[in-house]
Design an enzyme around this catalytic site. Structure first.
Site, PDB file in Angstrom:
ATOM      1  N   SER A   1       0.856  -1.185   0.000  1.00  0.00           N
ATOM      2  CA  SER A   1       0.000   0.000   0.000  1.00  0.00           C
ATOM      3  C   SER A   1       0.891   1.233   0.000  1.00  0.00           C
ATOM      4  O   SER A   1       2.069   1.157   0.380  1.00  0.00           O
ATOM      5  CB  SER A   1      -0.857  -0.001   1.273  1.00  0.00           C
ATOM      6  OG  SER A   1      -1.520   1.236   1.447  1.00  0.00           O
TER       7      SER A   1
ATOM      8  N   TYR B   1      -2.328  -1.176  10.441  1.00  0.00           N
ATOM      9  CA  TYR B   1      -2.270  -1.287   8.971  1.00  0.00           C
ATOM     10  C   TYR B   1      -0.930  -0.758   8.450  1.00  0.00           C
ATOM     11  O   TYR B   1      -0.263  -1.401   7.625  1.00  0.00           O
ATOM     12  CB  TYR B   1      -3.445  -0.507   8.374  1.00  0.00           C
ATOM     13  CG  TYR B   1      -3.647  -0.684   6.886  1.00  0.00           C
ATOM     14  CD1 TYR B   1      -4.423  -1.737   6.401  1.00  0.00           C
ATOM     15  CD2 TYR B   1      -3.093   0.197   5.973  1.00  0.00           C
ATOM     16  CE1 TYR B   1      -4.628  -1.899   5.032  1.00  0.00           C
ATOM     17  CE2 TYR B   1      -3.292   0.041   4.613  1.00  0.00           C
ATOM     18  CZ  TYR B   1      -4.061  -1.000   4.138  1.00  0.00           C
ATOM     19  OH  TYR B   1      -4.259  -1.158   2.790  1.00  0.00           O
TER      20      TYR B   1
END
Ligand code: NAD
Length: 260
Positions: A142, A155
């Protein structure tokens, strides 16, 4: 291009994973689907891919939060599809909260699914790839593997970890036919992001469409979502001959997010 190759795509019942599975199938790979969801819908997806692209498609309901199930899925692919040539580690979840409010069990789940599953999958798949003398590992990290945002401690930690793991595996396989790289998307309009748009709309009392524009404007200079199809094409490129010497890279597809 990928005829005769077997590809596992974790978390491929939805969103980016489904886009990647479709692109790999279109390139001729046999596919092991994985992820949760409505069984009838998953079976329809399985049949659509198999019939649409003339490839074999299996489905595993392995839970990526459990290392033994990850390894079991890899073994099932080797037995059912005759090898494990491509592994796309894509399954992921999100939880947002300030670090001092972050529930311990949510931290554990995000780390287990977004990071530890990548380790377990690679560990189980590498012997098959080395035996075949060829392999492609593509980790869906990401923009949050490169930079941080508030309220995403687990995350961001997991995705930074995935990028570190990608580099180590690339080095350990540097003289083999196996490559390992990461793709770092910015915003992609999938169920995972729709939840964040809905939460923003509710929090600010604004319409969902306005929340979408607000979300994009905060981070992504292009103000356009990346699509699962675009990420699928990139994964196929990383499996192709032109990408043989791309090793340990983190390729951003983020509309300029991390260029700022
Ligand atoms: P999504 O919610 O649409 O899909 C997630 C997939 O993972 C689903 O198939 C789901 O069933 C599966 N999954 C979840 N928990 C699982 C578990 N325990 N075991 C097996 N499968 C499980 O999400 P998405 O947006 O397509 O995200 C896919 C990946 O892309 C994630 O790793 C995410 O972090 C990453 N990513 C997404 C975006 C984005 O903007 N959507 C941006 C950057 C990175």
């Amino acid at each position: 291009m990928l005829k005769g190759k077997a590809a596992i795509v974790t978390g491929s019942t939805s969103g980016i994973g489904l886009g990647v599975a479709r692109a790999l199938a279109a390139a001729g790979a046999d596919i092991m689907l994985n992820g949760f969801g409505d069984r009838a819908e998953i079976e329809r997806t399985r049949q659509d891919l198999a019939q649409g692209f003339g490839v074999r498609v299996l489905y595993s309901d392995a839970d990526m939060s459990d290392g033994a199930q990850v390894a079991g899925m890899v073994q099932t692919c080797a037995e059912g599809l005759g090898g494990v040539h491509v592994l796309v580690n894509n399954a992921g979840i999100q939880h947002t909260a300030a670090v001092d409010d972050f529930p311990d069990e949510r931290w554990d789940s995000v780390i287990a699914i977004n990071l530890s599953a990548v380790f377990h999958g690679i560990k189980a798949a590498l012997p098959h790839m080395k035996a075949a003398g060829w392999g492609r590992i593509v980790n869906i990290a990401s923009a949050h593997g490169l930079v941080a945002s508030v309220n995403k401690s687990a995350y961001v930690a997991a995705k930074h970890g995935v990028i570190g793991l990608t580099k180590v595996v690339a080095l350990e396989t540097a003289e083999t036919g196996v490559t390992c790289n990461a793709i770092c998307p910015g915003w992609v309009l999938t169920p995972l992001v729709q939840k964040q748009i809905d939460a923003l709309a509710a929090r600010e009392g604004i319409a969902p469409d306005e929340a979408k524009v607000r979300l994009l404007s905060e981070k992504q200079p292009s103000k356009q979502f990346t699509t699962p199809e675009q990420l699928g094409e990139l994964a196929v490129f990383l499996c192709g001959p032109a990408a043989t010497n791309i090793r340990g890279a983190s390729i951003t597809v983020d509309g300029g997010w991390t260029a700022q």
